[in-house]
Design an enzyme around this catalytic site. Structure first.
Site, PDB file in Angstrom:
ATOM      1  N   GLY A   1      40.948  38.215  36.560  1.00  0.00           N
ATOM      2  CA  GLY A   1      39.945  39.132  36.014  1.00  0.00           C
ATOM      3  C   GLY A   1      40.570  40.168  35.091  1.00  0.00           C
TER       4      GLY A   1
ATOM      5  N   GLY B   1      38.722  41.605  32.122  1.00  0.00           N
ATOM      6  CA  GLY B   1      37.453  42.286  32.377  1.00  0.00           C
ATOM      7  C   GLY B   1      37.557  43.790  32.187  1.00  0.00           C
TER       8      GLY B   1
ATOM      9  N   TYR C   1      27.093  39.623  48.221  1.00  0.00           N
ATOM     10  CA  TYR C   1      28.298  39.997  47.468  1.00  0.00           C
ATOM     11  C   TYR C   1      29.262  40.783  48.365  1.00  0.00           C
ATOM     12  CZ  TYR C   1      30.849  42.979  44.076  1.00  0.00           C
ATOM     13  OH  TYR C   1      31.805  43.674  43.372  1.00  0.00           O
TER      14      TYR C   1
ATOM     15  N   TRP D   1      14.372  52.598  37.321  1.00  0.00           N
ATOM     16  CA  TRP D   1      14.146  52.005  38.651  1.00  0.00           C
ATOM     17  C   TRP D   1      14.248  53.023  39.774  1.00  0.00           C
ATOM     18  CZ3 TRP D   1      16.495  46.645  40.232  1.00  0.00           C
ATOM     19  CH2 TRP D   1      15.786  45.648  39.545  1.00  0.00           C
TER      20      TRP D   1
ATOM     21  N   ARG E   1      25.090  58.441  44.614  1.00  0.00           N
ATOM     22  CA  ARG E   1      26.198  57.549  44.294  1.00  0.00           C
ATOM     23  C   ARG E   1      27.430  58.380  43.952  1.00  0.00           C
ATOM     24  NH1 ARG E   1      23.347  54.608  46.387  1.00  0.00           N
ATOM     25  NH2 ARG E   1      22.453  52.628  45.745  1.00  0.00           N
TER      26      ARG E   1
HETATM   27  N1  LIG Z   1      32.638  47.555  38.136  1.00  0.00           N
HETATM   28  C1  LIG Z   1      32.511  48.225  39.277  1.00  0.00           C
HETATM   29  O1  LIG Z   1      31.761  49.195  39.390  1.00  0.00           O
HETATM   30  C2  LIG Z   1      33.296  47.800  40.484  1.00  0.00           C
HETATM   31  C3  LIG Z   1      33.245  48.613  41.642  1.00  0.00           C
HETATM   32  C4  LIG Z   1      33.978  48.225  42.764  1.00  0.00           C
HETATM   33  C5  LIG Z   1      34.721  47.076  42.737  1.00  0.00           C
HETATM   34  N2  LIG Z   1      34.751  46.312  41.611  1.00  0.00           N
HETATM   35  C6  LIG Z   1      35.557  45.107  41.628  1.00  0.00           C
HETATM   36  O2  LIG Z   1      36.489  45.173  40.573  1.00  0.00           O
HETATM   37  C7  LIG Z   1      36.757  43.861  40.088  1.00  0.00           C
HETATM   38  C8  LIG Z   1      36.592  43.816  38.583  1.00  0.00           C
HETATM   39  O3  LIG Z   1      35.268  44.167  38.235  1.00  0.00           O
HETATM   40  P1  LIG Z   1      34.825  44.380  36.710  1.00  0.00           P
HETATM   41  O4  LIG Z   1      33.726  45.366  36.748  1.00  0.00           O
HETATM   42  O5  LIG Z   1      36.018  44.611  35.862  1.00  0.00           O
HETATM   43  O6  LIG Z   1      34.182  42.976  36.379  1.00  0.00           O
HETATM   44  P2  LIG Z   1      34.174  42.129  35.005  1.00  0.00           P
HETATM   45  O7  LIG Z   1      34.359  42.985  33.813  1.00  0.00           O
HETATM   46  O8  LIG Z   1      32.926  41.281  35.101  1.00  0.00           O
HETATM   47  O9  LIG Z   1      35.432  41.234  35.144  1.00  0.00           O
HETATM   48  C9  LIG Z   1      35.455  40.197  36.058  1.00  0.00           C
HETATM   49  C10 LIG Z   1      36.422  39.150  35.592  1.00  0.00           C
HETATM   50  O10 LIG Z   1      36.400  38.106  36.566  1.00  0.00           O
HETATM   51  C11 LIG Z   1      36.710  36.913  35.911  1.00  0.00           C
HETATM   52  N3  LIG Z   1      36.043  35.778  36.577  1.00  0.00           N
HETATM   53  C12 LIG Z   1      34.750  35.703  36.960  1.00  0.00           C
HETATM   54  N4  LIG Z   1      34.496  34.488  37.478  1.00  0.00           N
HETATM   55  C13 LIG Z   1      35.677  33.793  37.422  1.00  0.00           C
HETATM   56  C14 LIG Z   1      36.061  32.493  37.814  1.00  0.00           C
HETATM   57  N5  LIG Z   1      35.185  31.634  38.361  1.00  0.00           N
HETATM   58  N6  LIG Z   1      37.345  32.116  37.616  1.00  0.00           N
HETATM   59  C15 LIG Z   1      38.245  32.967  37.057  1.00  0.00           C
HETATM   60  N7  LIG Z   1      37.936  34.223  36.669  1.00  0.00           N
HETATM   61  C16 LIG Z   1      36.662  34.621  36.854  1.00  0.00           C
HETATM   62  C17 LIG Z   1      36.189  37.025  34.491  1.00  0.00           C
HETATM   63  O11 LIG Z   1      37.159  36.375  33.677  1.00  0.00           O
HETATM   64  P3  LIG Z   1      36.818  35.735  32.225  1.00  0.00           P
HETATM   65  O12 LIG Z   1      36.679  36.917  31.321  1.00  0.00           O
HETATM   66  O13 LIG Z   1      37.978  34.898  31.917  1.00  0.00           O
HETATM   67  O14 LIG Z   1      35.514  34.982  32.385  1.00  0.00           O
HETATM   68  C18 LIG Z   1      36.106  38.527  34.251  1.00  0.00           C
HETATM   69  O15 LIG Z   1      37.048  38.974  33.296  1.00  0.00           O
HETATM   70  C19 LIG Z   1      35.823  42.942  40.852  1.00  0.00           C
HETATM   71  O16 LIG Z   1      36.525  42.360  41.909  1.00  0.00           O
HETATM   72  C20 LIG Z   1      34.761  43.850  41.382  1.00  0.00           C
HETATM   73  O17 LIG Z   1      34.175  43.373  42.568  1.00  0.00           O
HETATM   74  C21 LIG Z   1      34.076  46.650  40.477  1.00  0.00           C
END
Ligand SMILES: NC(=O)c1ccc[n+]([C@@H]2O[C@H](COP(=O)([O-])OP(=O)(O)OC[C@H]3O[C@@H](n4cnc5c(N)ncnc54)[C@H](OP(=O)(O)O)[C@@H]3O)[C@@H](O)[C@H]2O)c1
Length: 314
Positions: free
Chosen positions: A15, A18, A141, A207, A214
């Site tokens: 990831g 991301g 999730y 919503w 939060r």
């Molecule tokens: N955003 C928040 O508020 C938040 C809060 C708490 C925890 N988190 C955690 O932080 C982490 C990152 O979140 P984010 O917000 O940065 O999400 P994001 O921008 O959607 O990034 C997620 C990444 O996961 C990769 N991914 C998804 N499905 C995949 C698969 N099947 N195989 C390989 N790679 C895959 C994607 O890679 P590709 O680009 O290559 O598709 C994407 O870059 C997650 O674990 C999330 O649960 C996020």
């Protein structure tokens, strides 16, 4: 605190392309990691739901930071609970097992605040993680991710595998996902206000009723916490990553209106779900265990996020 030196370590950041992942890579480099030893498996050619791809991703690696996830806001959680459960469980479970089999030195797993029970006493303490079922909308999730904590604890106990587990609160910052179909609350509200301004709308529907609270952590701060835990934390207990600063959605939208200079009115869609009633973390363990405290002021972080969106909205 014993320090894991990052220089010359072969590090996989799943990831890593991301929203949070880009910040984690920047923070890793700032903490001494060697950029060309960091690899990012991308989903089109390394789908981590597939066992062989997990094996390939961890082969000959020292540290895995697992951020890859199928993730989104309340809308996505309502529409795709099955995909969110399956994708997140399969990616994490197989990657942890592959990393253990490959002899990886350290595994850092990023979980989520959505794993906490719906009615957790505020501020959420790590020891309350199992005292109830999560808020129903994001339970698939949250539970899928929480299962990875149990797996890491079991692998530490039986195999001595060094896996740690972090619980970041809601993140926000530049380069967030602003897609209305899957975005979280801050980017969703910024985009709504921006579009209302462009169209000249005098009202914005939002919503819920604005009452839920939060907590928000700036993505750069979150990334710094992840890298500090990679360097300094080696224990089976999960650790919250947050600011300890709780605000209501009503306060949030009013602050966004003020910072974006929008004078229209908010229409609360009270027939829509509010989500979890309160969210705010106890951040003491991260401070004690590896010296992490958030640094970026919420108002400043929000200004940067709005500025980034305005620059890229066109
Ligand atoms: N955003 C928040 O508020 C938040 C809060 C708490 C925890 N988190 C955690 O932080 C982490 C990152 O979140 P984010 O917000 O940065 O999400 P994001 O921008 O959607 O990034 C997620 C990444 O996961 C990769 N991914 C998804 N499905 C995949 C698969 N099947 N195989 C390989 N790679 C895959 C994607 O890679 P590709 O680009 O290559 O598709 C994407 O870059 C997650 O674990 C999330 O649960 C996020």
């Amino acid at each position: 605190m014993e320090k894991l030196t990052l220089k010359d370590k072969r590090i996989v950041v799943t990831g890593g392309a991301g929203f949070l992942g880009k910040q984690v890579i920047a923070q890793l480099c700032q903490a001494g990691a060697t950029r060309d030893k960091i690899t990012v498996p991308r989903s089109p050619d390394c789908d981590l739901r597939v066992w062989e791809n997990c094996q390939r991703a961890v082969d000959q690696q020292d540290i895995i930071i697992h951020l890859a996830a199928h993730v989104g806001g309340i809308g996505l959680n309502r529409e795709k609970p099955a995909q969110l459960y399956y994708d997140n469980l399969m990616m994490g479970t197989q990657l942890i097992h592959a990393a253990y089999e490959a002899g990886v030195e350290k595994f850092v797993c990023v979980g989520t605040i959505c794993a906490y029970p719906k009615f957790t006493p505020v501020p959420f303490k790590e020891e309350d993680l199992w005292n109830g079922y999560p808020e129903e909308t994001n339970a698939p999730y949250g539970v899928a991710k929480k299962a990875l904590l149990v797996q890491l604890q079991a692998y530490r106990q039986e195999y001595g595998f060094n896996g740690i587990y972090l619980l970041p609160v809601n993140l926000y910052g530049p380069e967030d996902n602003f897609d209305p179909g899957s975005s979280h609350v801050i980017p969703a509200l910024i985009r709504k206000v921006h579009e209302a301004q462009v169209r000249g709308d005098k009202q914005i529907p939002v919503w819920g009723d604005g009452s839920p609270t939060r907590e928000f952590l700036y993505s750069k701060d979150g990334a710094r916490g992840i890298v500090m835990s990679t360097q300094f934390y080696n224990d089976s207990e999960p650790v919250n990553l947050g600011t300890g600063y709780e605000i209501s959605i009503r306060y949030l939208i009013n602050l966004i209106r003020e910072l974006m200079e929008y004078e229209g009115e908010i229409v609360w869609e009270t027939d829509k779900l509010n989500g979890q009633p309160r969210r705010c973390l106890d951040t003491e363990r991260a401070k004690q265990a590896f010296g992490f405290t958030a640094q970026v002021d919420f108002r400043e972080g929000l200004k940067n996020t709005i500025a980034w969106y305005r620059q890229h909205a066109a």
